[in-house]
Design an enzyme around this catalytic site. Structure first.
Site, short mmCIF file in Angstrom:
data_model
loop_
_atom_site.label_atom_id
_atom_site.label_comp_id
_atom_site.label_asym_id
_atom_site.label_seq_id
_atom_site.Cartn_x
_atom_site.Cartn_y
_atom_site.Cartn_z
N GLY A 49 -5.71 -39.82 22.66
CA GLY A 49 -4.61 -40.76 22.84
C GLY A 49 -5.06 -42.20 22.98
O GLY A 49 -4.34 -43.12 22.60
N ASN A 50 -6.28 -42.41 23.52
CA ASN A 50 -6.77 -43.77 23.70
C ASN A 50 -6.99 -44.48 22.36
O ASN A 50 -7.07 -45.70 22.30
CB ASN A 50 -8.08 -43.78 24.48
CG ASN A 50 -9.18 -42.99 23.76
OD1 ASN A 50 -9.04 -41.81 23.51
ND2 ASN A 50 -10.28 -43.65 23.45
N LYS A 91 2.41 -27.63 31.41
CA LYS A 91 2.28 -28.95 30.79
C LYS A 91 3.55 -29.77 31.01
O LYS A 91 4.59 -29.49 30.44
CB LYS A 91 2.03 -28.79 29.29
CG LYS A 91 1.85 -30.10 28.54
CD LYS A 91 0.54 -30.78 28.90
CE LYS A 91 0.31 -32.01 28.03
NZ LYS A 91 -0.92 -32.71 28.41
N LYS A 136 -4.68 -30.52 21.32
CA LYS A 136 -5.12 -31.01 20.01
C LYS A 136 -6.61 -30.74 19.76
O LYS A 136 -7.02 -30.62 18.61
CB LYS A 136 -4.80 -32.50 19.84
CG LYS A 136 -5.42 -33.44 20.85
CD LYS A 136 -6.74 -34.03 20.40
CE LYS A 136 -7.24 -34.97 21.48
NZ LYS A 136 -8.67 -35.17 21.47
N LYS A 161 -12.22 -30.27 25.74
CA LYS A 161 -13.07 -30.83 24.68
C LYS A 161 -14.37 -30.04 24.57
O LYS A 161 -14.82 -29.70 23.47
CB LYS A 161 -13.34 -32.30 24.97
CG LYS A 161 -12.11 -33.19 24.87
CD LYS A 161 -12.40 -34.61 25.31
CE LYS A 161 -11.20 -35.52 25.11
NZ LYS A 161 -9.98 -35.03 25.75
#
Length: 313
Positions: free
Chosen positions: A11-12, A128, A213, A275
């Protein structure tokens, strides 16, 4: 040497609203263009947390203000909307950067459905948070009227929570593959993909969920037989004992080391942990595959082995 690379943008790299996104994607496009300029095939996946929340909030407010005229917008449709307009900005910015460098490479966005298992345990424990904060009365009304799951969120009000199941299959994989083989740069699996699940008749139906994602990008990389999965985040390398006096930045990890650190709680859930887990899954999916975690501006150096955290078998 050229590689097939799937890049997962955090998102960054996209900003938090339309104006920020318009500016952010230009820097993002430059970093991706660096990889393309060196002859690599690049496929782009991205997050959509701020964007899908903005859309869902706007749709919820519209419904709340005029419930007789507007019906609730399914979360899957909000994800599809975010895929469309993020892809629109990304492909235009990337095309412009490539043309300015004298490179002609078509760029396209594929609205991507990602299948999940309706029996995934995540559906039993929605965690979430999405959308706007609500009063307790508003939240209880939605529980009653729409069968939503809601939680009290850190004293700030109530929010809807949805499941975050693991991705099973990419519905538009053949389309993505064909575009990649035709030499196009493809943006796909935005926001983890539009979540769908098969019903008893085998038909795909939208699912009230969000897909991580990083896991979706890993599945995309694995399915496309990519050489590299690059997960871009806000830090240059993965660290253990993060933000502690004895913090240690890691340049290289084997799958076994990464799994051990994860079990020891070194990586924050909802942040670095997924991640690392996605990187491990890709690295062990076939011989010769490498995952790289680094920040956006360091992607090219990371591929060259000069920075970032490489995870391999």
């Amino acid at each position: 040497m050229s590689h097939r690379i799937v890049v997962a943008l955090g998102g960054n790299a996209l900003g938090n609203n339309l104006d920020e996104q318009y500016e952010a994607v230009r820097d993002t496009a430059k970093a991706i263009a660096d990889l393309i300029e060196e002859g690599n095939e690049v496929i782009i996946a991205h997050g959509n947390g701020p964007q899908v929340g903005m859309i869902q909030t706007a749709m919820a407010e519209l419904t709340r203000s005029n419930p007789e005229k507007y019906i609730p917008c399914p979360l899957s449709v909000c994800v599809a909307m975010s895929q469309g307009y993020i892809g629109y900005d990304l492909q235009n910015a990337l095309r412009e950067v490539l043309i300015n460098r004298g490179i002609y490479r078509p760029v396209s966005t594929v609205l991507t459905q990602v299948e999940v298992d309706p029996k995934d345990p995540a559906f039993l424990h929605p965690t979430k948070p999405i959308g706007a904060f609500m009063t307790k009365e508003e939240a209880m009304r939605l529980v009653e009227e729409r069968d939503y799951d809601v939680v009290e969120d850190a004293g700030r009000g109530y929010r809807r929570v949805v499941a975050s199941p693991k991705p099973k299959a990419i519905v538009e994989l053949d389309t993505i593959q064909a575009l990649v083989e035709a030499g196009q740069v493809v943006v796909a699996c935005g926001g983890g993909g539009i979540p769908v699940a098969r019903n008893e008749d085998g038909q795909l139906k939208d699912s009230a969920a969000v897909i991580d994602k990083d896991f979706a990008a890993e599945l995309l990389a694995e399915s496309l037989n990519a050489d590299f999965l690059i997960i871009l985040t806000a830090v240059e390398k993965v660290a253990i004992r993060f933000r502690q006096p004895d913090e240690q930045w890691l340049s290289e990890l084997t799958v076994e080391e990464a799994e051990r650190y994860a079990q020891q709680g070194e990586f924050a859930p909802g942040s670095m942990l997924p991640k690392v887990q996605a990187a491990v899954r890709f690295a062990q999916s076939a011989p010769g595959r490498t995952a790289l975690i680094t920040e956006l501006s360091k992607a090219r150096e990371g591929i060259a082995g000069q920075t970032g955290t490489r995870i391999h078998a």
